[in-house]
Design a protein around this motif. Structure first.
Motif, PDB file in Angstrom:
ATOM      1  N   GLN A  37       0.800  -1.220   0.000  1.00  0.00           N
ATOM      2  CA  GLN A  37       0.000   0.000   0.000  1.00  0.00           C
ATOM      3  C   GLN A  37       0.838   1.278   0.000  1.00  0.00           C
ATOM      4  OE1 GLN A  37      -3.616  -0.073   0.055  1.00  0.00           O
ATOM      5  NE2 GLN A  37      -2.962  -2.086  -0.637  1.00  0.00           N
ATOM      6  N   CYS A  38       2.156   1.137  -0.014  1.00  0.00           N
ATOM      7  CA  CYS A  38       2.989   2.331   0.082  1.00  0.00           C
ATOM      8  C   CYS A  38       4.338   2.142  -0.618  1.00  0.00           C
ATOM      9  CB  CYS A  38       3.207   2.717   1.543  1.00  0.00           C
ATOM     10  SG  CYS A  38       3.891   1.442   2.584  1.00  0.00           S
ATOM     11  N   ILE A  39       5.003   3.267  -0.801  1.00  0.00           N
ATOM     12  CA  ILE A  39       6.363   3.279  -1.340  1.00  0.00           C
ATOM     13  C   ILE A  39       7.260   3.806  -0.228  1.00  0.00           C
ATOM     14  CG2 ILE A  39       7.928   4.265  -3.058  1.00  0.00           C
ATOM     15  CD1 ILE A  39       5.406   4.631  -4.842  1.00  0.00           C
ATOM     16  N   ILE A  40       8.152   2.966   0.240  1.00  0.00           N
ATOM     17  CA  ILE A  40       9.051   3.349   1.331  1.00  0.00           C
ATOM     18  C   ILE A  40      10.132   4.273   0.779  1.00  0.00           C
ATOM     19  CG2 ILE A  40      10.654   2.509   3.094  1.00  0.00           C
ATOM     20  CD1 ILE A  40       7.691   1.626   3.472  1.00  0.00           C
ATOM     21  N   VAL A  41      10.297   5.444   1.408  1.00  0.00           N
ATOM     22  CA  VAL A  41      11.348   6.373   0.988  1.00  0.00           C
ATOM     23  C   VAL A  41      12.466   6.467   2.019  1.00  0.00           C
ATOM     24  CG1 VAL A  41       9.861   7.714  -0.526  1.00  0.00           C
ATOM     25  CG2 VAL A  41      10.058   8.380   1.865  1.00  0.00           C
ATOM     26  N   ARG A  42      12.193   5.964   3.242  1.00  0.00           N
ATOM     27  CA  ARG A  42      13.218   5.949   4.284  1.00  0.00           C
ATOM     28  C   ARG A  42      12.838   4.897   5.318  1.00  0.00           C
ATOM     29  NH1 ARG A  42      14.067   8.677   9.239  1.00  0.00           N
ATOM     30  NH2 ARG A  42      16.261   9.013   9.645  1.00  0.00           N
ATOM     31  N   ALA A  43      13.815   4.149   5.809  1.00  0.00           N
ATOM     32  CA  ALA A  43      13.587   3.164   6.864  1.00  0.00           C
ATOM     33  C   ALA A  43      14.763   3.199   7.831  1.00  0.00           C
ATOM     34  CB  ALA A  43      13.444   1.764   6.272  1.00  0.00           C
ATOM     35  N   GLU A  44      14.450   3.118   9.113  1.00  0.00           N
ATOM     36  CA  GLU A  44      15.499   3.149  10.131  1.00  0.00           C
ATOM     37  C   GLU A  44      15.134   2.192  11.267  1.00  0.00           C
ATOM     38  OE1 GLU A  44      17.469   6.380  13.214  1.00  0.00           O
ATOM     39  OE2 GLU A  44      16.427   7.093  11.433  1.00  0.00           O
ATOM     40  N   MET A  45      16.067   1.339  11.634  1.00  0.00           N
ATOM     41  CA  MET A  45      15.862   0.396  12.728  1.00  0.00           C
ATOM     42  C   MET A  45      16.046   1.111  14.057  1.00  0.00           C
ATOM     43  SD  MET A  45      15.196  -2.614  13.720  1.00  0.00           S
ATOM     44  CE  MET A  45      15.344  -3.538  15.220  1.00  0.00           C
ATOM     45  N   SER A  46      15.068   0.981  14.947  1.00  0.00           N
ATOM     46  CA  SER A  46      15.160   1.523  16.292  1.00  0.00           C
ATOM     47  C   SER A  46      15.303   0.350  17.252  1.00  0.00           C
ATOM     48  CB  SER A  46      13.898   2.333  16.631  1.00  0.00           C
ATOM     49  OG  SER A  46      13.923   2.710  17.992  1.00  0.00           O
ATOM     50  N   TYR A  47      16.524   0.098  17.701  1.00  0.00           N
ATOM     51  CA  TYR A  47      16.770  -1.035  18.581  1.00  0.00           C
ATOM     52  C   TYR A  47      16.095  -0.846  19.940  1.00  0.00           C
ATOM     53  CZ  TYR A  47      19.993  -2.858  15.183  1.00  0.00           C
ATOM     54  OH  TYR A  47      20.535  -3.365  14.030  1.00  0.00           O
ATOM     55  N   LEU A  48      15.991   0.396  20.394  1.00  0.00           N
ATOM     56  CA  LEU A  48      15.344   0.649  21.682  1.00  0.00           C
ATOM     57  C   LEU A  48      13.864   0.284  21.644  1.00  0.00           C
ATOM     58  CD1 LEU A  48      16.961   4.064  22.660  1.00  0.00           C
ATOM     59  CD2 LEU A  48      17.469   1.800  23.581  1.00  0.00           C
ATOM     60  N   ARG A  49      13.219   0.501  20.526  1.00  0.00           N
ATOM     61  CA  ARG A  49      11.798   0.199  20.393  1.00  0.00           C
ATOM     62  C   ARG A  49      11.545  -1.182  19.797  1.00  0.00           C
ATOM     63  NH1 ARG A  49      10.711   6.086  18.317  1.00  0.00           N
ATOM     64  NH2 ARG A  49      10.064   7.036  20.256  1.00  0.00           N
ATOM     65  N   GLY A  50      12.577  -1.800  19.247  1.00  0.00           N
ATOM     66  CA  GLY A  50      12.395  -3.093  18.592  1.00  0.00           C
ATOM     67  C   GLY A  50      11.518  -2.983  17.369  1.00  0.00           C
ATOM     68  N   ALA A  51      11.665  -1.857  16.667  1.00  0.00           N
ATOM     69  CA  ALA A  51      10.794  -1.581  15.535  1.00  0.00           C
ATOM     70  C   ALA A  51      11.579  -0.931  14.400  1.00  0.00           C
ATOM     71  CB  ALA A  51       9.667  -0.649  15.957  1.00  0.00           C
ATOM     72  N   ILE A  52      11.010  -1.008  13.225  1.00  0.00           N
ATOM     73  CA  ILE A  52      11.566  -0.298  12.076  1.00  0.00           C
ATOM     74  C   ILE A  52      10.644   0.877  11.809  1.00  0.00           C
ATOM     75  CG2 ILE A  52      12.228  -0.433   9.647  1.00  0.00           C
ATOM     76  CD1 ILE A  52      12.603  -3.463  10.074  1.00  0.00           C
ATOM     77  N   GLU A  53      11.226   2.064  11.759  1.00  0.00           N
ATOM     78  CA  GLU A  53      10.460   3.284  11.523  1.00  0.00           C
ATOM     79  C   GLU A  53      10.580   3.661  10.046  1.00  0.00           C
ATOM     80  OE1 GLU A  53      12.205   5.902  14.401  1.00  0.00           O
ATOM     81  OE2 GLU A  53      11.174   4.911  16.059  1.00  0.00           O
ATOM     82  N   TYR A  54       9.440   3.885   9.433  1.00  0.00           N
ATOM     83  CA  TYR A  54       9.379   4.152   7.998  1.00  0.00           C
ATOM     84  C   TYR A  54       8.838   5.541   7.700  1.00  0.00           C
ATOM     85  CZ  TYR A  54       9.671  -0.939   7.461  1.00  0.00           C
ATOM     86  OH  TYR A  54      10.066  -2.251   7.506  1.00  0.00           O
ATOM     87  N   GLU A  55       9.298   6.113   6.593  1.00  0.00           N
ATOM     88  CA  GLU A  55       8.661   7.259   5.965  1.00  0.00           C
ATOM     89  C   GLU A  55       8.271   6.753   4.590  1.00  0.00           C
ATOM     90  OE1 GLU A  55      11.222  10.691   6.032  1.00  0.00           O
ATOM     91  OE2 GLU A  55      11.252  10.733   8.222  1.00  0.00           O
ATOM     92  N   ALA A  56       7.033   7.033   4.211  1.00  0.00           N
ATOM     93  CA  ALA A  56       6.520   6.438   2.982  1.00  0.00           C
ATOM     94  C   ALA A  56       5.500   7.344   2.298  1.00  0.00           C
ATOM     95  CB  ALA A  56       5.877   5.095   3.292  1.00  0.00           C
ATOM     96  N   ILE A  57       5.257   7.026   1.049  1.00  0.00           N
ATOM     97  CA  ILE A  57       4.215   7.666   0.259  1.00  0.00           C
ATOM     98  C   ILE A  57       3.088   6.640   0.124  1.00  0.00           C
ATOM     99  CG2 ILE A  57       3.628   8.607  -2.016  1.00  0.00           C
ATOM    100  CD1 ILE A  57       6.703   9.124  -2.331  1.00  0.00           C
ATOM    101  N   SER A  58       1.849   7.078   0.360  1.00  0.00           N
ATOM    102  CA  SER A  58       0.717   6.175   0.213  1.00  0.00           C
ATOM    103  C   SER A  58      -0.533   6.959  -0.143  1.00  0.00           C
ATOM    104  CB  SER A  58       0.468   5.387   1.505  1.00  0.00           C
ATOM    105  OG  SER A  58      -0.698   4.585   1.378  1.00  0.00           O
ATOM    106  N   TRP A  59      -1.315   6.417  -1.032  1.00  0.00           N
ATOM    107  CA  TRP A  59      -2.582   7.037  -1.385  1.00  0.00           C
ATOM    108  C   TRP A  59      -3.541   7.016  -0.198  1.00  0.00           C
ATOM    109  CZ3 TRP A  59      -7.042   4.129  -1.114  1.00  0.00           C
ATOM    110  CH2 TRP A  59      -6.876   2.759  -1.006  1.00  0.00           C
ATOM    111  N   ARG A  60      -3.222   6.229   0.821  1.00  0.00           N
ATOM    112  CA  ARG A  60      -4.090   6.123   1.998  1.00  0.00           C
ATOM    113  C   ARG A  60      -3.768   7.174   3.063  1.00  0.00           C
ATOM    114  NH1 ARG A  60      -5.560   0.005   3.055  1.00  0.00           N
ATOM    115  NH2 ARG A  60      -7.041   1.100   4.370  1.00  0.00           N
ATOM    116  N   PHE A  61      -2.692   7.937   2.868  1.00  0.00           N
ATOM    117  CA  PHE A  61      -2.341   9.005   3.802  1.00  0.00           C
ATOM    118  C   PHE A  61      -2.991  10.308   3.343  1.00  0.00           C
ATOM    119  CE2 PHE A  61       2.086   6.893   4.590  1.00  0.00           C
ATOM    120  CZ  PHE A  61       1.478   5.874   5.300  1.00  0.00           C
TER     121      PHE A  61
END
Length: 91
Positions: A37-61
């Motif tokens: 549903q989206c095009i990822i333009v940036r991704a960063e692993m956050s070890y403290l949160r145990g998550a990958i944080e994304y910036e993306a383009i989506s028609w749903r935003f």
């Protein structure tokens, strides 16, 4: 395969979201649905949160003007029905 160029006046539907790193590593069906549903333009692993944080383009935003802070979203996947929804999260 041909790729259409995007009109420079098209709306900027950009946002941020976070996915659990374990779900991404195991390639869960929900993660695949979200990525479709989206095009990822940036991704960063956050070890403290145990998550990958994304910036993306989506028609749903929602549309965001140039220079404004990107909104944060939460994807909601129902494994029983296969339904996928996205909601803006207020800071």
């Amino acid at each position: 395969m041909s790729i259409k160029t995007v009109n420079r006046r098209s709306p900027r539907r950009v946002g941020r979201f976070r996915l659990d790193a374990r779900a991404v590593e195991h390639a869960c069906v929900g993660v695949s649905r979200i990525m479709s549903q989206c095009i990822i333009v940036r991704a960063e692993m956050s070890y403290l949160r145990g998550a990958i944080e994304y910036e993306a383009i989506s028609w749903r935003f929602r549309e965001v003007e140039q220079g404004f802070v990107l909104p944060t979203y939460q994807w909601i996947y129902n494994a029983e029905t296969g339904e996928l929804d996205v909601q803006e999260v207020m800071p």
